[in-house]
Motif scaffolding. Structure first.
Motif, PDB file in Angstrom:
ATOM      1  N   LEU A 197       0.833  -1.201   0.000  1.00 55.05           N
ATOM      2  CA  LEU A 197       0.000   0.000   0.000  1.00 55.05           C
ATOM      3  C   LEU A 197       0.872   1.258   0.000  1.00 55.05           C
ATOM      4  N   GLU A 198       1.936   1.227   0.790  1.00 53.95           N
ATOM      5  CA  GLU A 198       2.855   2.367   0.840  1.00 53.95           C
ATOM      6  C   GLU A 198       3.588   2.525  -0.492  1.00 53.95           C
ATOM      7  N   LYS A 199       4.035   1.399  -1.050  1.00 51.88           N
ATOM      8  CA  LYS A 199       4.784   1.415  -2.309  1.00 51.88           C
ATOM      9  C   LYS A 199       3.929   1.948  -3.458  1.00 51.88           C
ATOM     10  N   ARG A 200       2.633   1.577  -3.438  1.00 53.21           N
ATOM     11  CA  ARG A 200       1.733   1.972  -4.523  1.00 53.21           C
ATOM     12  C   ARG A 200       1.022   3.302  -4.240  1.00 53.21           C
ATOM     13  N   ASN A 201       1.402   3.940  -3.139  1.00 54.68           N
ATOM     14  CA  ASN A 201       0.817   5.232  -2.755  1.00 54.68           C
ATOM     15  C   ASN A 201      -0.704   5.177  -2.621  1.00 54.68           C
ATOM     16  N   ILE A 202      -1.203   4.093  -2.056  1.00 58.44           N
ATOM     17  CA  ILE A 202      -2.634   3.970  -1.767  1.00 58.44           C
ATOM     18  C   ILE A 202      -2.846   4.455  -0.337  1.00 58.44           C
ATOM     19  N   LEU A 203      -3.519   5.591  -0.173  1.00 55.55           N
ATOM     20  CA  LEU A 203      -3.636   6.252   1.130  1.00 55.55           C
ATOM     21  C   LEU A 203      -4.803   5.681   1.932  1.00 55.55           C
ATOM     22  N   PHE A 204      -4.598   4.524   2.504  1.00 54.56           N
ATOM     23  CA  PHE A 204      -5.616   3.838   3.306  1.00 54.56           C
ATOM     24  C   PHE A 204      -5.718   4.501   4.677  1.00 54.56           C
ATOM     25  N   GLU A 205      -6.941   4.861   5.086  1.00 57.05           N
ATOM     26  CA  GLU A 205      -7.132   5.449   6.401  1.00 57.05           C
ATOM     27  C   GLU A 205      -8.546   5.167   6.914  1.00 57.05           C
TER      28      GLU A 205
END
Length: 344
Positions: A250-258
């Motif tokens: 998720l961090e590598k693909r810049n998916i901003l999960f919150e």
């Protein structure tokens, strides 16, 4: 950085992704016999343009000092960016580049048997570095499914090669295969990556990747083969390792999960508790595609597959800010339905 340079970088990246997709299309098209040569040409072109854009971003020259109108080769770009010559990614790319440079010579279909795992690793490496260097997720341009290369299924047979080709060519093929086998054992999935397709019978079509039918009147007879699968090869993640892998992806693909906790605190990290929500809502423990149950005496443990990881990542990607709440609400609704059914 000058606007002219920024535009040039963007143009290099655009042409790089076009070359990458063209390579995939050539390799996966069943009517094309020029697969190995075509793919190696376009994947190397894609890497060269992408790495040159990276160098320009770092304000490094991509031109020869004594020939300012001529840009450096892919070999030189690899050396400048991947400085460790033991890096499996670099070895993979250099091996495919060497194949590209000799593709004007006679190449047979048997090269595909040798290089297919390297090609698959090269595709994965390109996607990872495009995201890392230029913040571009290739799956926004091409579906994740198309990143899997269609490969030949026949084994590499030295005896067959010796009977099929002149001694010089057969010897070269055998040498290349042996050399790659040694390199594969010494390196990780960044050098060679094999994708296996497992076929098994299920009464629930939702558990299948693809479907076939059985026709007793068919001229082609089939036999059901029951084979013991090794979960160490198919379901490689423990609960903790799956959490770590998804968090890093998720961090590598810049998916901003919150998501918000009950006390109003905003969390922006994928945790074991978050994973539990997905497992519970999608009943992943009862889906062999996602999990494997290890029974030891009276206790049991579960391990999870790469399919489980990619499924969760793709679900988060669709709605990263609302999926956590949606899962919690969905689980509550399921509990009410189940409870109501029992009372009834």
């Amino acid at each position: 950085m000058e606007k002219k340079t920024i535009n040039f970088i963007n143009k290099l990246i655009e042409k790089s992704t076009e070359a990458f997709i063209m390579g995939l299309e050539i390799y996966n098209k069943p009517t094309i016999k020029y697969r190995v040569e075509g793919f190696s040409f376009f994947i190397c072109n894609a890497w060269e343009l992408m790495l040159k854009a990276k160098l320009l971003k770092e304000e490094k020259s991509i031109y020869f000092s004594n020939q300012p109108n001529r840009t450096i080769s892919l070999t030189r770009a690899i050396e400048l960016i991947f400085t460790n010559n033991k890096n499996p990614l670099r070895i993979n790319l250099e091996t495919i580049n060497e194949l590209r440079n000799t593709s004007t010579h006679f190449i047979t279909e048997d090269y595909e048997k040798i290089y297919a795992p390297l090609f698959q690793a090269c595709v994965k490496n390109y996607c990872d570095k495009l995201l890392e260097f230029h913040n571009i997720d290739i799956t926004n341009q091409i579906a994740q499914d198309f990143l899997t290369l269609r490969t030949v299924f026949s084994d590499f047979d030295e005896t067959e090669l010796l009977a099929k080709y002149p001694p010089e060519l057969a010897e070269k093929l055998i040498f290349n295969n042996n050399n790659i086998q040694v390199l594969e054992k010494q390196n990780n999935n960044n050098f060679a990556f094999t994708i296996n397709h497992y076929l098994y019978i299920t009464k629930n079509p939702k558990n299948a990747d693809f479907k076939i039918s059985v026709d007793r009147n068919s001229n082609s007879k089939g036999t059901i083969i029951r084979e013991i699968r090794n979960p160490n090869n198919t379901h490689i993640f423990s609960h903790g390792k799956l959490t770590k892998y998804i968090k890093e992806e998720l961090e590598k693909r810049n998916i901003l999960f919150e998501y918000s906790l009950s006390n109003g605190e905003i969390k922006k990290s994928f945790t074991t508790n978050t994973l539990n929500l997905f497992i519970q809502f999608y009943d992943m423990k009862n889906n062999e595609k996602f999990s494997f149950k290890h029974v030891i005496g009276e206790s049991c443990q579960y391990t999870y597959s790469i399919n489980a990881a990619e499924f969760i990542i793709n679900e988060i990607k669709k709605d990263p800010k609302s999926i956590y709440e949606n899962l919690k609400k969905g689980i509550e609704i399921k509990k009410k339905i189940t409870s109501g059914a029992k009372e009834f």
